[in-house]
Motif scaffolding. Structure first.
Motif, mmCIF file in Angstrom:
data_model
loop_
_atom_site.group_PDB
_atom_site.id
_atom_site.type_symbol
_atom_site.label_atom_id
_atom_site.label_comp_id
_atom_site.label_asym_id
_atom_site.label_seq_id
_atom_site.Cartn_x
_atom_site.Cartn_y
_atom_site.Cartn_z
ATOM 1 N N ILE A 1 11.876 38.803 74.305
ATOM 2 C CA ILE A 1 10.909 38.388 73.744
ATOM 3 C C ILE A 1 11.427 38.181 72.212
ATOM 4 O O ILE A 1 12.698 38.537 71.666
ATOM 5 C CB ILE A 1 9.575 39.476 73.644
ATOM 6 N N MET A 2 10.923 37.336 71.429
ATOM 7 C CA MET A 2 11.480 37.271 70.048
ATOM 8 C C MET A 2 11.127 38.075 69.107
ATOM 9 O O MET A 2 9.685 38.752 69.117
ATOM 10 C CB MET A 2 11.064 35.682 69.519
ATOM 11 N N ASN A 3 11.940 38.466 68.148
ATOM 12 C CA ASN A 3 11.661 39.516 67.300
ATOM 13 C C ASN A 3 11.288 38.985 65.864
ATOM 14 O O ASN A 3 11.010 37.785 65.957
ATOM 15 C CB ASN A 3 12.871 40.552 66.926
ATOM 16 N N GLU A 4 10.812 39.643 64.865
ATOM 17 C CA GLU A 4 10.391 39.239 63.637
ATOM 18 C C GLU A 4 11.310 38.127 63.088
ATOM 19 O O GLU A 4 10.971 37.326 62.417
ATOM 20 C CB GLU A 4 10.024 40.285 62.950
ATOM 21 N N GLN A 5 12.599 38.217 63.387
ATOM 22 C CA GLN A 5 13.598 37.398 62.810
ATOM 23 C C GLN A 5 13.809 36.059 63.613
ATOM 24 O O GLN A 5 14.685 35.079 63.381
ATOM 25 C CB GLN A 5 15.151 38.071 62.632
ATOM 26 N N GLY A 6 13.118 35.892 64.799
ATOM 27 C CA GLY A 6 13.228 34.717 65.617
ATOM 28 C C GLY A 6 14.530 34.864 66.376
ATOM 29 O O GLY A 6 14.732 33.956 67.307
ATOM 30 N N GLU A 7 14.926 35.880 66.774
ATOM 31 C CA GLU A 7 15.971 36.151 67.707
ATOM 32 C C GLU A 7 15.361 36.716 69.091
ATOM 33 O O GLU A 7 14.220 37.638 68.914
ATOM 34 C CB GLU A 7 16.902 37.232 67.119
ATOM 35 N N LEU A 8 15.984 36.311 70.306
ATOM 36 C CA LEU A 8 15.532 36.930 71.406
ATOM 37 C C LEU A 8 16.262 38.206 71.746
ATOM 38 O O LEU A 8 17.347 38.347 71.253
ATOM 39 C CB LEU A 8 16.019 35.945 72.575
ATOM 40 N N VAL A 9 15.342 39.209 72.096
ATOM 41 C CA VAL A 9 15.762 40.630 72.462
ATOM 42 C C VAL A 9 15.043 40.999 73.600
ATOM 43 O O VAL A 9 14.100 40.529 73.992
ATOM 44 C CB VAL A 9 15.257 41.319 71.280
ATOM 45 N N PRO A 10 15.686 41.841 74.352
ATOM 46 C CA PRO A 10 15.508 42.254 75.733
ATOM 47 C C PRO A 10 13.890 42.871 75.388
ATOM 48 O O PRO A 10 13.607 43.568 74.463
ATOM 49 C CB PRO A 10 16.314 43.493 76.068
ATOM 50 N N PHE A 11 13.107 42.482 76.350
ATOM 51 C CA PHE A 11 11.655 43.167 76.307
ATOM 52 C C PHE A 11 11.785 44.332 77.034
ATOM 53 O O PHE A 11 11.998 44.283 78.250
ATOM 54 C CB PHE A 11 10.759 42.181 77.091
ATOM 55 N N ASP A 12 11.396 45.403 76.577
ATOM 56 C CA ASP A 12 11.249 46.797 76.998
ATOM 57 C C ASP A 12 9.701 47.376 76.971
ATOM 58 O O ASP A 12 9.453 47.558 75.845
ATOM 59 C CB ASP A 12 12.231 47.552 76.505
ATOM 60 N N ILE A 13 9.314 47.652 77.974
ATOM 61 C CA ILE A 13 7.859 48.180 78.050
ATOM 62 C C ILE A 13 8.128 49.939 77.993
ATOM 63 O O ILE A 13 8.671 50.254 78.742
ATOM 64 C CB ILE A 13 7.087 48.007 79.163
ATOM 65 N N GLN A 14 7.435 50.201 76.803
ATOM 66 C CA GLN A 14 7.779 51.741 76.809
ATOM 67 C C GLN A 14 6.302 52.317 77.353
ATOM 68 O O GLN A 14 5.252 52.122 76.570
ATOM 69 C CB GLN A 14 7.921 52.128 75.436
ATOM 70 N N GLU A 15 6.441 53.213 78.319
ATOM 71 C CA GLU A 15 5.142 53.720 78.991
ATOM 72 C C GLU A 15 4.697 55.017 78.205
ATOM 73 O O GLU A 15 5.854 55.834 78.049
ATOM 74 C CB GLU A 15 5.505 53.795 80.633
ATOM 75 N N ASP A 16 3.619 55.210 78.098
ATOM 76 C CA ASP A 16 3.276 56.875 77.548
ATOM 77 C C ASP A 16 3.442 57.833 78.479
ATOM 78 O O ASP A 16 3.164 57.388 79.895
ATOM 79 C CB ASP A 16 1.894 56.560 77.122
ATOM 80 N N GLU A 17 4.088 58.745 77.919
ATOM 81 C CA GLU A 17 4.211 60.053 78.893
ATOM 82 C C GLU A 17 3.022 60.836 78.971
ATOM 83 O O GLU A 17 2.756 61.104 78.167
ATOM 84 C CB GLU A 17 5.550 60.425 78.945
#
Length: 77
Positions: free
Chosen positions: A61-77
């Motif tokens: 997914i693109m971050n705010e600077q327009g760079e592609l970064v790994p998309f990590d879904i953080q699940e609530d525990e």
């Protein structure tokens, strides 16, 4: 087979389905059946490669600077 390289995923799937239909009819000369099979395998690889490419894009997914970064879904525990 070179005429397959510029196909979209949908076009490749449509052609693959046509080939499968012809092979399932069972009234195909051996040489033609082998040719259909080879084309079908090539189309199958094209579809698989396209799906893998899309999957790679979907895990980023693109971050705010327009760079592609790994998309990590953080699940609530």
């Amino acid at each position: 087979m070179d005429n397959f390289k510029d196909l979209t995923f949908e076009e490749a799937m449509e052609k693959l389905e046509e080939i499968i239909g012809k092979l399932e009819e069972g009234d195909v000369p051996l040489e033609k059946a082998i040719s259909y099979y080879q084309d079908g395998m090539h189309l199958s690889k094209i579809c698989s490669d396209k799906l893998n490419h899309i999957q790679e894009k979907m895990v980023q997914i693109m971050n705010e600077q327009g760079e592609l970064v790994p998309f990590d879904i953080q699940e609530d525990e």
